[in-house]
Write an enzyme that holds these catalytic residues in place. Structure first.
Site, PDB file in Angstrom:
ATOM      1  N   HIS A  12       0.825  -1.221   0.000  1.00 41.72           N
ATOM      2  CA  HIS A  12       0.000   0.000   0.000  1.00 41.72           C
ATOM      3  C   HIS A  12       0.860   1.272   0.000  1.00 41.72           C
ATOM      4  CE1 HIS A  12       0.025  -0.546   4.658  1.00 41.72           C
ATOM      5  NE2 HIS A  12       0.958   0.305   4.314  1.00 41.72           N
ATOM      6  N   HIS A  59      -1.483   4.935   9.780  1.00 41.74           N
ATOM      7  CA  HIS A  59      -0.161   5.560   9.883  1.00 41.74           C
ATOM      8  C   HIS A  59      -0.262   6.954  10.510  1.00 41.74           C
ATOM      9  CE1 HIS A  59       0.078   2.597   6.652  1.00 41.74           C
ATOM     10  NE2 HIS A  59       1.388   2.641   6.675  1.00 41.74           N
ATOM     11  N   HIS A 193      10.525  -3.827   4.119  1.00 42.05           N
ATOM     12  CA  HIS A 193      11.033  -2.462   4.000  1.00 42.05           C
ATOM     13  C   HIS A 193      11.267  -1.852   5.376  1.00 42.05           C
ATOM     14  CE1 HIS A 193       6.679  -1.656   4.329  1.00 42.05           C
ATOM     15  NE2 HIS A 193       6.848  -0.355   4.336  1.00 42.05           N
ATOM     16  N   GLU A 240       4.312  -5.089   8.508  1.00 41.42           N
ATOM     17  CA  GLU A 240       2.948  -5.023   7.961  1.00 41.42           C
ATOM     18  C   GLU A 240       2.494  -6.363   7.376  1.00 41.42           C
ATOM     19  OE1 GLU A 240       2.998  -0.277   6.741  1.00 41.42           O
ATOM     20  OE2 GLU A 240       3.562  -1.778   5.270  1.00 41.42           O
TER      21      GLU A 240
END
Lengths: 281, 114
Positions: A12, A59, A193, A240
């Protein structure tokens, strides 16, 4: 009765929203990423979901550190997106399904998942970018949505096993619903990441590929690992993958991969995509 | 507060960081609003003062130094909103934190795919 037609798991990354707005689908940087999605569109046209249950992580749009739920379930009539501070285009509100939301909430709390319930809930790029990837264009959304937010901001995070089990409970809740609905479960985020620290830019292709290969038949390969082990393997934001485990849990049973794509890099991230269906018994 | 085995180059945002960074993170969270971003730009120091940032946090904001902001309790999700004001993307942030040029950092990401 409601039925789960399958699960989609997708990255995303915010930059995707800008690339969609600028129509960069054929740009050499973006093409290997966007080329992964037409097979998903064809699959969605075939399975025609009425509702999407979306596991995502906020977030810092709807939730701040003053009140940070581990698991939060939307029970709103619609879900709106808003300014996140760094400018991606906002999307049209996505309609909710309040009756199904409350059914899921009742079942989950009945199974001892102590949730936060949200009758108002802003949804950030982790919800809207997957929506835009699944159903491109400017038309009305063809599905109603139920957002399920999992905390990845404030440690301690829920364990991978707990997220997987939450997903399993969501799956049972959906399949006990009395209305004849087709439901797709979507898990958003990852794959490996890390944005912060001297380790920024960390990507682990070998782990991601094994994770995607094992997820349909052996989700516990990842789910039994600790949060700190998963962060070491995938990066601080690679965690995530909890959303992928929750979506896989909701799908239940034995699963099979219908479609997959993996590309490095999009922004600072290894971008992953899978469509899974339950294997016929 | 117990902490798991450290991961090099990585600060997990746990309770200890949450305590340390609350004012800084609250200020960065406020940058979801365009009006607040504008007020910050007009008088950075006054804006930091309004949120009660300590000297370490003010200095890290003034120097736009991501590692120092993390050391001062900053959480990456909120710091991203500060970076947005500065027009920095995540490759800029990655380059700064790793001491690389942006081109070298991007090349490192591409190399991770091989």
């Amino acid at each position: 009765m409601a039925r789960i037609v399958g699960a989609v798991t997708t990255s995303h990354i915010p930059a995707i929203g800008k690339a969609i707005a600028r129509n960069l689908h054929e740009d050499p940087y973006w093409k290997p990423f966007f080329d992964g999605y037409p097979p998903v569109h064809r699959w969605l046209e075939k399975v025609r979901p009425d509702v999407a249950v979306i596991f995502y992580n906020d977030h810092g749009l709807n939730f701040f550190l003053d009140k940070m739920p581990t698991f939060a379930v939307g029970a709103a009539p619609e879900y709106r997106n808003a300014d996140e501070g760094w400018g991606i285009p906002t999307l049209a509100p996505v309609p909710g399904d309040q009756r199904l939301s409350w059914h899921v909430i009742e079942r989950l709390i009945g199974e001892e998942f102590d949730l936060t319930t949200c009758q108002e809930m802003l949804v950030d790029h982790a919800f809207t970018i997957p929506m835009a990837l699944m159903w491109p264009g400017t038309g009305p959304w063809p599905v109603r949505a139920i957002p399920v937010c999992i905390n990845t901001v404030q440690h301690p995070l829920p364990s991978a096993m707990r997220c997987y089990k939450l997903g399993q409970a969501v799956g049972r809740a959906i399949e006990s619903y009395d209305e004849d609905l087709r439901v797709v479960v979507i898990g958003t985020g990852g794959l490996s990441h890390q944005l912060d620290g001297e380790r920024a830019g960390f990507i682990n292709k070998a782990f991601d590929i094994e994770f995607m290969e094992r997820l349909p038949a052996d989700p516990l390969w990842a789910a039994r690992r600790s949060i700190s082990e998963l962060i070491e393997l995938t990066g601080t934001q690679g965690i995530e993958l909890l959303m992928w485990l929750a979506a896989r849990g909701a799908l239940g049973g034995e699963a099979t991969t219908i479609h997959a794509n993996y590309h490095i890099p999009i922004s600072n991230t290894a971008a992953g995509l899978m469509v899974m269906e339950r294997r016929a018994a | 507060m117990s902490r798991p085995r450290p991961i090099p180059g990585t600060t997990l945002f746990d309770g200890e960081q949450a305590i340390k960074g609350y004012a800084l993170n609250k200020m960065c969270y406020s940058f979801n609003s365009a009006a607040n971003r504008e007020q910050f730009k007009q008088d950075e120091d006054a804006y930091c003062g309004r949120f009660g940032l300590n000297a370490q946090q003010r200095e890290a904001i003034r120097r736009r130094n991501v590692l120092d902001l993390i050391a001062a309790g900053g959480n990456v999700y909120y710091l991203a909103k500060f970076a947005g004001i500065l027009g920095l993307d995540v490759q800029d942030l990655g380059a700064q934190q790793t001491g690389m040029t942006k081109d070298a950092f991007k090349a490192k990401l591409v190399a991770a795919g091989r």
